[in-house]
Design an enzyme around this catalytic site. Structure first.
Site, mmCIF file in Angstrom:
data_model
loop_
_atom_site.group_PDB
_atom_site.id
_atom_site.type_symbol
_atom_site.label_atom_id
_atom_site.label_comp_id
_atom_site.label_asym_id
_atom_site.label_seq_id
_atom_site.Cartn_x
_atom_site.Cartn_y
_atom_site.Cartn_z
ATOM 1 N N SER A 143 20.851 1.148 75.715
ATOM 2 C CA SER A 143 19.922 0.989 76.753
ATOM 3 C C SER A 143 18.708 1.951 76.523
ATOM 4 O O SER A 143 18.256 2.090 75.650
ATOM 5 C CB SER A 143 20.503 1.166 78.305
ATOM 6 O OG SER A 143 19.821 0.764 79.069
ATOM 7 N N ASP A 348 -1.627 11.664 81.234
ATOM 8 C CA ASP A 348 -1.722 12.017 80.237
ATOM 9 C C ASP A 348 -0.424 12.009 79.416
ATOM 10 O O ASP A 348 -0.207 12.941 78.378
ATOM 11 C CB ASP A 348 -2.429 13.447 80.065
ATOM 12 C CG ASP A 348 -1.669 14.423 80.865
ATOM 13 O OD1 ASP A 348 -0.762 14.247 81.463
ATOM 14 O OD2 ASP A 348 -1.962 15.692 80.708
ATOM 15 N N HIS A 401 24.319 -6.583 79.772
ATOM 16 C CA HIS A 401 23.690 -5.413 79.341
ATOM 17 C C HIS A 401 24.831 -4.362 78.845
ATOM 18 O O HIS A 401 24.607 -3.444 78.038
ATOM 19 C CB HIS A 401 22.900 -4.781 80.307
ATOM 20 C CG HIS A 401 22.107 -3.576 80.044
ATOM 21 N ND1 HIS A 401 20.897 -3.790 79.005
ATOM 22 C CD2 HIS A 401 22.055 -2.487 80.268
ATOM 23 C CE1 HIS A 401 20.606 -2.509 79.035
ATOM 24 N NE2 HIS A 401 21.151 -1.731 79.664
#
Length: 420
Positions: A143, A348, A401
């Site tokens: 993951s 940023d 998953h």
């Protein structure tokens, strides 16, 4: 590096050795503040195991420590490797980040900005240098750990012998908006699968939402359970191991007309971020590259009216989305609200991936892509697989998953791909 005193022990035919390392908080400022990372090495209790190559395991998350139990994949891995279970910075025994520890930091948001994949990879390189010297090692990323592995391939491929990824190929240029715009339909599909298995729960979920509006239902910590927090229980629908959790909660939801104490206690354990505050605080930041994430999951949700609890339709549960109001309602997150807001506004963020480097990749890479993965978008994963030179994907709908932790066959299949 120093070995934690008394951390070598044996059980279940394995030897466990703990290691603790002091690393820079900000790797670009090696003389600045420092934190500690902790890793547990696991190998078979066999002299031959000492000469096996190292395999670093990177846990999913963000903000989750390495496993403490013996997952099925570990039993398979130690037959070929000395496995290193890293508590990624801020988790487990690696200078944990909690509301308590962040209260002692002058700039919590600035501090948290150094807990993404790029910093985790830099930590891993220092750990590799101690354990393996100048020898590259193998990496297994599950993951978010797979996201970290792709960052590793982008910026420190010289440290890698081979890479195995399970349910964790990120979109290289996907924004947070892209991620959640693709995620909401998958979550709705998992809701439909859930109600197909438990059709009686559709009316029961609506009854709970109505009760939460009428009653002042308090969780064990004294905070109120609101309908929208109840709705976040859908985060578990993408896991095979926890897919049925919601049903087991709902079948004991009421004690007469009131919500039961058993239900409220179990819901609290399932939705509270007290154990994993870093997951909530830094979750959207893992997608930030050059722009602010700006609470993307919250903004994009308006495009999917099926989740609107006020529309009077059937209740649809949300998934792995973090909303700003959670930092008003979850007591574990309330002290972190300011830091989370500043992280959401940070514009940023440095790049996490290098597409040009990945296109020229020379490290053997294999990846399991789960066809019906609720958490990681299949199409984005396959686009990345096509971008990374030499990457061999295995697309399967046999597992959810958490397939790596459910069957030894997942790792076994990927190791066979590496050998081919």
């Amino acid at each position: 590096m120093r070995e934690a005193r008394g951390m070598m022990h044996r059980h279940s035919g394995l030897i466990f050795t703990g290691h603790t390392l002091s690393v820079p908080l900000e790797h670009r400022r090696p003389t600045g503040p420092r934190i500690e990372i902790f890793a547990r090495e696991v190998r078979e209790n066999d002299p031959a195991a000492e000469s096996r190559p190292f395999l670093l395991y990177l846990q999913g998350g963000p903000g989750h420590r390495a496993p403490r139990e013996l997952p099925v994949w570990l039993r398979r891995a130690v037959r070929d490797y000395r496995v290193v279970l890293l508590d990624q910075r801020g988790t487990g025994r690696s200078t944990p980040l909690t509301r308590q520890t962040l209260a002692r930091v002058d700039d919590p948001a600035g501090h948290l900005a150094h807990f993404r994949a790029d910093s985790i990879v830099a930590d891993a390189e220092l750990l590799r240098a101690h354990l393996a010297g100048d020898r590259p090692w193998s990496v297994l990323g599950q993951s978010f750990g797979g996201f970290c592995a792709v960052t590793y391939l982008s910026f420190a491929p010289q440290g890698l012998r081979e890479v195995i990824i399970t349910g964790g190929l990120p979109g290289l240029t996907a924004t947070a908006e892209d991620v959640y715009r693709a995620a909401y339909p998958r979550v709705l599909a998992h809701n439909e699968r859930y109600y197909a298995r438990y059709p009686e729960d559709e009316a029961l979920a609506r009854r709970v939402v109505d009760a939460l509006r009428d009653q002042d239902a308090r969780l064990p910590g004294g905070d109120r359970l609101t309908p929208r927090r109840f709705q976040t229980l859908g985060i578990h629908l993408g896991s095979q191991a926890r897919f049925d959790l919601l049903h087991h909660l709902l079948e004991e939801a009421f004690a007469g007309p009131e919500l039961s104490e058993v239900f409220l206690r179990r819901v609290d354990a399932a939705i509270s971020f007290a154990e994993f505050p870093l997951f909530a605080t830094a979750h959207e930041a893992i997608y930030g590259q050059g722009a602010a994430t700006g609470w993307a999951a919250h903004r994009v949700r308006d495009e999917f009216p099926a989740f609107d609890l006020d529309a009077g339709g059937p209740v649809r549960f949300t998934g792995e989305m973090i909303y700003p109001w959670l930092f008003e309602e979850d007591p574990a997150l309330i002290p972190l609200a300011g830091a989370a807001g500043r992280l959401a506004a940070k514009d940023d963020w440095p790049a996490l991936y290098d597409p040009a480097r990945l296109a020229a990749n020379e490290v053997p890479v294999v990846a399991a892509v789960y066809h019906d993965d609720m958490y990681v978008d299949r199409d984005m994963s396959l686009a990345t697989a096509a971008t990374v030179k030499g990457l061999r994907p295995w697309v399967t709908n046999e597992y959810a998953h958490d397939g790596l932790g459910r069957s030894e066959r997942v790792l076994d299949r990927l190791l066979e791909l590496l050998k081919d």
